[in-house]
Design an enzyme around this catalytic site. Structure first.
Site, PDB file in Angstrom:
ATOM      1  N   VAL A  58       7.269  -4.016  -4.881  1.00 25.85           N
ATOM      2  CA  VAL A  58       6.818  -2.687  -5.289  1.00 25.85           C
ATOM      3  C   VAL A  58       7.601  -1.624  -4.519  1.00 25.85           C
ATOM      4  O   VAL A  58       7.737  -1.692  -3.302  1.00 25.85           O
ATOM      5  CB  VAL A  58       5.309  -2.519  -5.019  1.00 25.85           C
ATOM      6  CG1 VAL A  58       4.840  -1.117  -5.366  1.00 25.85           C
ATOM      7  CG2 VAL A  58       4.508  -3.558  -5.800  1.00 25.85           C
ATOM      8  N   CYS A  59       8.095  -0.633  -5.243  1.00 25.26           N
ATOM      9  CA  CYS A  59       8.804   0.507  -4.665  1.00 25.26           C
ATOM     10  C   CYS A  59       7.840   1.687  -4.658  1.00 25.26           C
ATOM     11  O   CYS A  59       7.585   2.292  -5.696  1.00 25.26           O
ATOM     12  CB  CYS A  59      10.058   0.812  -5.486  1.00 25.26           C
ATOM     13  SG  CYS A  59      10.996   2.209  -4.876  1.00 25.26           S
TER      14      CYS A  59
END
Length: 159
Positions: free
Chosen positions: A92-93
């Site tokens: 996840v960014c």
């Protein structure tokens, strides 16, 4: 540093048990010998009601470094998860997970889980991590919506 991390993770676990958002799941994994591994948690992030992700319960892994909370955890959906802000590996960014952006040692597991839920339906166009999902999201919203519905179907509620 590991002792600081263990103390904080124990506190996070107690806090989560006392007060976690409805529908969310987060629990440390067990090792092969049956011991609790506070450095790796299995989670489930529900799609928020009234959003295109409603009905999904997406599995997520939180991996905490030995330097936690000085350094953030890594959060990963299954590899290939379709979202503009999720790398093909599933990572996840999100700014609050980035040591050089929004991470602060005071950020909690609960705040991260809620931030990821919010990110599902509100991608950050300024921080693309997956070109296919990003291009579709920014150029063909109807196609993106169809693809999200397919993704939701992969992650039904737990029985």
């Amino acid at each position: 540093m590991a002792s600081v991390a263990l103390a904080r993770l124990g506190e996070e676990r107690r806090n989560w048990r006392r007060d976690h958002p409805p529908g969310f799941f987060a629990r440390p994994e067990k090792t092969a010998s049956g011991e609790t591994n506070l450095f790796r948690w299995r989670c489930s992030i529900p799609g928020a009601r009234g959003t295109r992700w409603e009905g999904a319960f997406v599995p997520l892994t939180m991996e905490f470094p030995r330097e936690y909370p000085a350094k953030p955890m890594k959060c990963k959906f299954p590899a290939g998860f379709y979202h503009p802000n999720v790398y093909p590996s599933g990572t996840v960014c999100l700014s609050i997970l980035n040591e050089d952006e929004g991470w602060r040692p005071s950020v909690t597991v609960k705040q991260v889980a809620l931030g990821i839920q919010e990110l599902l339906d509100n991608p950050n166009e300024k921080s693309p991590a997956q070109s296919d999902a990003y291009v579709t999201y920014t150029t063909d919203r109807a196609k993106y919506e169809r693809r999200v519905r397919e993704e939701v179907a992969k992650y039904p509620p737990p029985e």
